[in-house]
Design an enzyme around this catalytic site. Sequence first.
Site, PDB file in Angstrom:
ATOM      1  N   ASN A 190       0.925  -1.211  -0.253  1.00 49.95           N
ATOM      2  CA  ASN A 190      -0.018   0.164   0.046  1.00 49.95           C
ATOM      3  C   ASN A 190       0.650   1.181  -0.024  1.00 49.95           C
ATOM      4  O   ASN A 190       1.473   1.776   1.124  1.00 49.95           O
ATOM      5  CB  ASN A 190      -0.848  -0.038   1.355  1.00 49.95           C
ATOM      6  CG  ASN A 190      -1.796   1.276   1.528  1.00 49.95           C
ATOM      7  OD1 ASN A 190      -1.806   2.010   0.406  1.00 49.95           O
ATOM      8  ND2 ASN A 190      -2.273   1.401   2.602  1.00 49.95           N
ATOM      9  N   TRP A 191       0.863   1.862  -1.250  1.00 52.87           N
ATOM     10  CA  TRP A 191       1.758   3.020  -1.186  1.00 52.87           C
ATOM     11  C   TRP A 191       1.362   4.450  -0.602  1.00 52.87           C
ATOM     12  O   TRP A 191       2.295   5.254  -0.701  1.00 52.87           O
ATOM     13  CB  TRP A 191       2.299   3.241  -2.807  1.00 52.87           C
ATOM     14  CG  TRP A 191       2.955   2.335  -3.533  1.00 52.87           C
ATOM     15  CD1 TRP A 191       3.352   0.913  -3.070  1.00 52.87           C
ATOM     16  CD2 TRP A 191       3.183   2.393  -4.936  1.00 52.87           C
ATOM     17  NE1 TRP A 191       3.699   0.273  -4.171  1.00 52.87           N
ATOM     18  CE2 TRP A 191       3.993   1.198  -5.081  1.00 52.87           C
ATOM     19  CE3 TRP A 191       3.165   3.482  -5.874  1.00 52.87           C
ATOM     20  CZ2 TRP A 191       4.305   0.847  -6.455  1.00 52.87           C
ATOM     21  CZ3 TRP A 191       3.535   3.117  -7.122  1.00 52.87           C
ATOM     22  CH2 TRP A 191       4.262   1.876  -7.533  1.00 52.87           C
ATOM     23  N   LYS A 192      -0.033   4.422  -0.089  1.00 52.25           N
ATOM     24  CA  LYS A 192      -0.597   5.570   0.330  1.00 52.25           C
ATOM     25  C   LYS A 192      -0.372   6.601  -0.679  1.00 52.25           C
ATOM     26  O   LYS A 192      -0.174   6.406  -1.888  1.00 52.25           O
ATOM     27  CB  LYS A 192      -0.171   5.842   1.594  1.00 52.25           C
ATOM     28  CG  LYS A 192      -0.107   4.614   2.582  1.00 52.25           C
ATOM     29  CD  LYS A 192       0.107   4.774   4.001  1.00 52.25           C
ATOM     30  CE  LYS A 192       0.048   3.247   4.689  1.00 52.25           C
ATOM     31  NZ  LYS A 192      -0.133   3.495   6.275  1.00 52.25           N
TER      32      LYS A 192
ATOM     33  N   HIS B 297      -9.704   0.988   4.723  1.00 53.32           N
ATOM     34  CA  HIS B 297      -8.277   1.418   5.301  1.00 53.32           C
ATOM     35  C   HIS B 297      -8.626   2.345   6.621  1.00 53.32           C
ATOM     36  O   HIS B 297      -9.253   3.196   6.718  1.00 53.32           O
ATOM     37  CB  HIS B 297      -7.016   1.815   4.462  1.00 53.32           C
ATOM     38  CG  HIS B 297      -5.779   2.081   5.219  1.00 53.32           C
ATOM     39  ND1 HIS B 297      -5.458   3.142   5.821  1.00 53.32           N
ATOM     40  CD2 HIS B 297      -4.874   0.836   5.003  1.00 53.32           C
ATOM     41  CE1 HIS B 297      -4.184   2.486   6.210  1.00 53.32           C
ATOM     42  NE2 HIS B 297      -3.847   1.409   5.801  1.00 53.32           N
TER      43      HIS B 297
ATOM     44  N   GLU C 173      -6.843   4.702   7.747  1.00 49.15           N
ATOM     45  CA  GLU C 173      -6.503   6.130   7.442  1.00 49.15           C
ATOM     46  C   GLU C 173      -7.858   6.631   6.661  1.00 49.15           C
ATOM     47  O   GLU C 173      -8.175   7.894   6.898  1.00 49.15           O
ATOM     48  CB  GLU C 173      -5.411   6.390   6.527  1.00 49.15           C
ATOM     49  CG  GLU C 173      -4.293   6.235   7.493  1.00 49.15           C
ATOM     50  CD  GLU C 173      -3.071   5.704   6.745  1.00 49.15           C
ATOM     51  OE1 GLU C 173      -3.006   5.798   5.394  1.00 49.15           O
ATOM     52  OE2 GLU C 173      -2.088   5.115   7.352  1.00 49.15           O
TER      53      GLU C 173
ATOM     54  N   GLU D  84      -5.474  -4.872  10.470  1.00 49.89           N
ATOM     55  CA  GLU D  84      -4.308  -3.995  10.696  1.00 49.89           C
ATOM     56  C   GLU D  84      -4.737  -3.148  11.902  1.00 49.89           C
ATOM     57  O   GLU D  84      -5.432  -2.421  12.087  1.00 49.89           O
ATOM     58  CB  GLU D  84      -4.279  -3.054   9.716  1.00 49.89           C
ATOM     59  CG  GLU D  84      -3.907  -3.692   8.167  1.00 49.89           C
ATOM     60  CD  GLU D  84      -3.297  -2.787   7.252  1.00 49.89           C
ATOM     61  OE1 GLU D  84      -2.242  -2.768   6.941  1.00 49.89           O
ATOM     62  OE2 GLU D  84      -4.039  -1.823   7.224  1.00 49.89           O
TER      63      GLU D  84
ATOM     64  N   GLY E  66       2.301   2.231  10.848  1.00 49.20           N
ATOM     65  CA  GLY E  66       3.449   3.365  10.747  1.00 49.20           C
ATOM     66  C   GLY E  66       4.019   3.600  12.096  1.00 49.20           C
ATOM     67  O   GLY E  66       4.991   4.486  12.129  1.00 49.20           O
TER      68      GLY E  66
ATOM     69  N   SER F  16       3.508  -1.928  10.353  1.00 49.79           N
ATOM     70  CA  SER F  16       4.837  -2.419  10.662  1.00 49.79           C
ATOM     71  C   SER F  16       5.570  -3.609  10.337  1.00 49.79           C
ATOM     72  O   SER F  16       6.336  -3.940  10.880  1.00 49.79           O
ATOM     73  CB  SER F  16       5.040  -1.727  12.188  1.00 49.79           C
ATOM     74  OG  SER F  16       4.798  -0.616  12.288  1.00 49.79           O
TER      75      SER F  16
ATOM     76  N   GLY G 129       2.772  -1.045   4.401  1.00 47.46           N
ATOM     77  CA  GLY G 129       2.907   0.419   4.131  1.00 47.46           C
ATOM     78  C   GLY G 129       4.241   0.672   3.673  1.00 47.46           C
ATOM     79  O   GLY G 129       4.823   0.450   2.791  1.00 47.46           O
ATOM     80  N   GLY G 130       4.952   1.484   4.678  1.00 47.61           N
ATOM     81  CA  GLY G 130       5.970   1.992   4.616  1.00 47.61           C
ATOM     82  C   GLY G 130       7.062   1.052   3.918  1.00 47.61           C
ATOM     83  O   GLY G 130       7.807   1.658   2.986  1.00 47.61           O
TER      84      GLY G 130
HETATM   85  P1  PGA Z   1       2.930   0.268   7.752  1.00 46.60           P
HETATM   86  O1  PGA Z   1       1.096   0.414   7.009  1.00 46.60           O
HETATM   87  O2  PGA Z   1       3.364  -0.900   7.024  1.00 46.60           O
HETATM   88  O3  PGA Z   1       3.647   1.290   7.422  1.00 46.60           O
HETATM   89  O4  PGA Z   1       2.793   0.247   9.125  1.00 46.60           O
HETATM   90  C1  PGA Z   1       0.574  -0.683   6.886  1.00 46.60           C
HETATM   91  C2  PGA Z   1      -0.864   0.077   6.232  1.00 46.60           C
HETATM   92  O5  PGA Z   1      -1.288   1.058   6.572  1.00 46.60           O
HETATM   93  O6  PGA Z   1      -1.392  -0.708   5.455  1.00 46.60           O
END
Ligand code: PGA
Length: 266
Positions: free
Chosen positions: A16-18, A108, A110, A178, A184, A224, A245-246
Site C-alpha cells: 500500500n503506497w498510500k 483502510h 486512514e 491491521e 506506521g 509495521s 505500508g512504509g
Molecule cells: P505500515 O502501514 O506497514 O507502514 O505500518 C501498513 C498499512 O497502513 O497498510
Amino acid sequence: MAVNINPRRTPLIAGNWKMNLDHLQAIAFVQKLAWNLKDANHDFAAVEVAVFPPFTDLRSVQTLVSADKLPLAFGAQDMSARDSGAYTGEISGAFLAQLECQYVIIGHSERRTLHNESDEQVAAKVTAAVKHNLVPLICVGESAEDLATHGPSAVPVAQLRAALAGVTNAADIVVAYEPVWAIGSGQAATPDQAEQVAAALRGVLTETLGQDVADKTRILYGGSVKSGNIAAFMREPNVDGALVGGASLDIVEFSGIIRYHKHVGL
Ligand code: PGA
C-alpha cells in the site's frame, strides 16, 4: 511451529503506497521491483505480489504491466460506492475494472479515521467492488483505546461483520487485519496477537459465508511489517500474507518481505 501451507490460499504480499510516488516514479519503481524479483527467481505462483499505487499512477502501471507482461497484480487504495454521476472527486469501481485493477483496498484505517468512513460506507464500497469484479481487500483493526477497552478481536470482528453485509458466498474477497496502533508505528503486533485475531476473523467468514469461503479466503496482517518480522507472521496458520505500508516503498525491503521463504528457510 505450523507453517501456512493451505493449498487453497496462495500467500499475498500487498504494498500500500498510500500518497507516495507520482506516475513517473511508479513506472521506475514497478520496473525495478519486477526485475529484482525475476533476478531472484521469485515464484509468483507461490507468493502473489500486488501493489496499490495512487489513482493517478494506475494507468501507467497498467500499461507497463501489460506491455512487459509483469507477473504483478495491482489495485486502487479506495473507490466510490457509486457507479457514476455527480460525485466530484470520486472514482468508480467501473473505471478501476477498465484499468485492469484486480484489487481495491476498502476501509483502510486512514480512510476510517481521516475521512470518517463508517462501517456502512465500507460495506457499500465492498458491495460495489464485488459488483465490478474487483476483489475488495477489506481492512479491519482496533485502535489502542479499543484494545484496552474491548480486547483484541471485538472491534475487528464487528467491522468485518458489518463490511460483509452485502457480500454473498460467490464473492472473492481478501481481509486485512491491521491494528491501528501498529500502522506506521514501528510497533508490530506479535505473531500470536495477529493469529488470534485472524482466527476470529476466519470464524466470522465461516459464520457469514460458510466453511468453503472461510477456507479459501486470505487473511493478511498489516502494521509495521518488515523483512525482519514477516517470517514469524507467515508461520501462523491463519495469516496468509501481509499488507505493507512504509516498507513497500523500499524495493530491497519489500523484496525481502515477498521472499520471506528464503531468509527463514520455511
Ligand atoms: P505500515 O502501514 O506497514 O507502514 O505500518 C501498513 C498499512 O497502513 O497498510
